[in-house]
Design a protein around this motif. Sequence first.
Motif, short mmCIF file in Angstrom:
data_model
loop_
_atom_site.label_atom_id
_atom_site.label_comp_id
_atom_site.label_asym_id
_atom_site.label_seq_id
_atom_site.Cartn_x
_atom_site.Cartn_y
_atom_site.Cartn_z
N ALA A 128 0.82 -1.22 0.00
CA ALA A 128 0.00 0.00 0.00
C ALA A 128 0.84 1.26 0.00
O ALA A 128 0.37 2.34 -0.33
CB ALA A 128 -0.93 -0.01 1.21
N PRO B 283 2.97 4.00 -4.55
CA PRO B 283 1.97 4.75 -5.32
C PRO B 283 1.62 4.09 -6.65
O PRO B 283 0.47 4.16 -7.10
CB PRO B 283 2.61 6.13 -5.53
CG PRO B 283 4.07 5.93 -5.26
CD PRO B 283 4.18 4.82 -4.28
N CYS C 232 1.56 0.90 -7.21
CA CYS C 232 0.65 -0.21 -6.88
C CYS C 232 -0.77 0.29 -6.67
O CYS C 232 -1.73 -0.33 -7.13
CB CYS C 232 1.13 -0.93 -5.61
SG CYS C 232 2.77 -1.68 -5.77
N ASN C 233 -0.90 1.42 -5.97
CA ASN C 233 -2.24 1.96 -5.72
C ASN C 233 -2.91 2.39 -7.02
O ASN C 233 -4.12 2.17 -7.19
CB ASN C 233 -2.15 3.13 -4.74
CG ASN C 233 -1.82 2.68 -3.34
OD1 ASN C 233 -2.28 1.64 -2.89
ND2 ASN C 233 -1.00 3.44 -2.63
N LYS D 41 -6.39 0.56 -8.33
CA LYS D 41 -7.57 1.36 -8.68
C LYS D 41 -7.98 1.10 -10.14
O LYS D 41 -9.18 1.05 -10.45
CB LYS D 41 -7.28 2.84 -8.48
CG LYS D 41 -7.18 3.25 -7.02
CD LYS D 41 -6.79 4.72 -6.87
CE LYS D 41 -6.66 5.11 -5.41
NZ LYS D 41 -6.18 6.51 -5.24
N THR E 125 -5.54 -1.29 2.77
CA THR E 125 -5.37 -1.10 1.32
C THR E 125 -6.71 -1.17 0.61
O THR E 125 -7.03 -0.34 -0.25
CB THR E 125 -4.44 -2.18 0.74
OG1 THR E 125 -3.19 -2.13 1.41
CG2 THR E 125 -4.21 -1.97 -0.75
N LYS F 245 -8.77 2.00 1.59
CA LYS F 245 -8.19 3.22 1.02
C LYS F 245 -8.51 3.35 -0.47
O LYS F 245 -8.84 4.43 -0.96
CB LYS F 245 -6.67 3.21 1.24
CG LYS F 245 -5.93 4.34 0.57
CD LYS F 245 -4.42 4.17 0.75
CE LYS F 245 -3.64 5.19 -0.05
NZ LYS F 245 -2.18 4.98 0.06
N ASN F 246 -8.41 2.22 -1.19
CA ASN F 246 -8.61 2.24 -2.63
C ASN F 246 -10.01 1.83 -3.06
O ASN F 246 -10.30 1.72 -4.25
CB ASN F 246 -7.58 1.35 -3.32
CG ASN F 246 -6.17 1.88 -3.19
OD1 ASN F 246 -5.89 3.00 -3.58
ND2 ASN F 246 -5.28 1.10 -2.61
#
Length: 217
Positions: free
Chosen positions: A83, A86, A88-89, A93, A123, A126-127
Amino acid sequence: MSRLIDNIKQYQETFKQRVPKDLQEVMLKATENLKNEKLSKNALKLKDKAKSFTLKNAINKDVNLDELLKENKFVVLNFYRGAWCPYCNLELKAFEQINDKLIQNKAKLVAISPQTPDVSLTTMQKNELSFEVLSDTNNKVAKEYGLVFSLAQELRPIYEKFGIDIVASNNENSFELPMPATYVINKNKEIIYAFIDEDYTSRSEPQEILDIISKNQ
């Protein structure tokens, strides 16, 4: 639907403006060193058989690959670093945006990282993810898929400066991480799509996943 590569490029422009050039150079050099090692040559690839596994999800429930394949025509495995990453996020998404289409095509998406279940739950929240996020303790499964490397020593203090605590996220201090990788697996456990890259800024495009699944229906 925006392309993941465009979102990554946009993030990289911002990163270049706010991070000192000397740190950027160290990070680029470390990535080049990984590329030169050609670690991805050891990873499972197209037409290989996927390795079975059972991992905990974000609420500590067991998720088994063989069971997923009994219930679905395809399984999409996405290995990500954590997580704190960035890239990966952005990738998670982007995959969330195609998850409904994957479900319509009887494909089950799961993301895998060495993070603890608690961090995986964060994670997901958040996403705003609707797919499973699994905890691969000590990178056991990632090692079986040939994806694991150790974060370069020179990067560890830089990550600390960024407020990244990999040891806390993974609850162990090896600094081992998976290379970014995405696999599409059919009912015969055959890998029909494989993306692996030593460069953590390079990711598979979600539309490619949909196209492969559509071709193999």
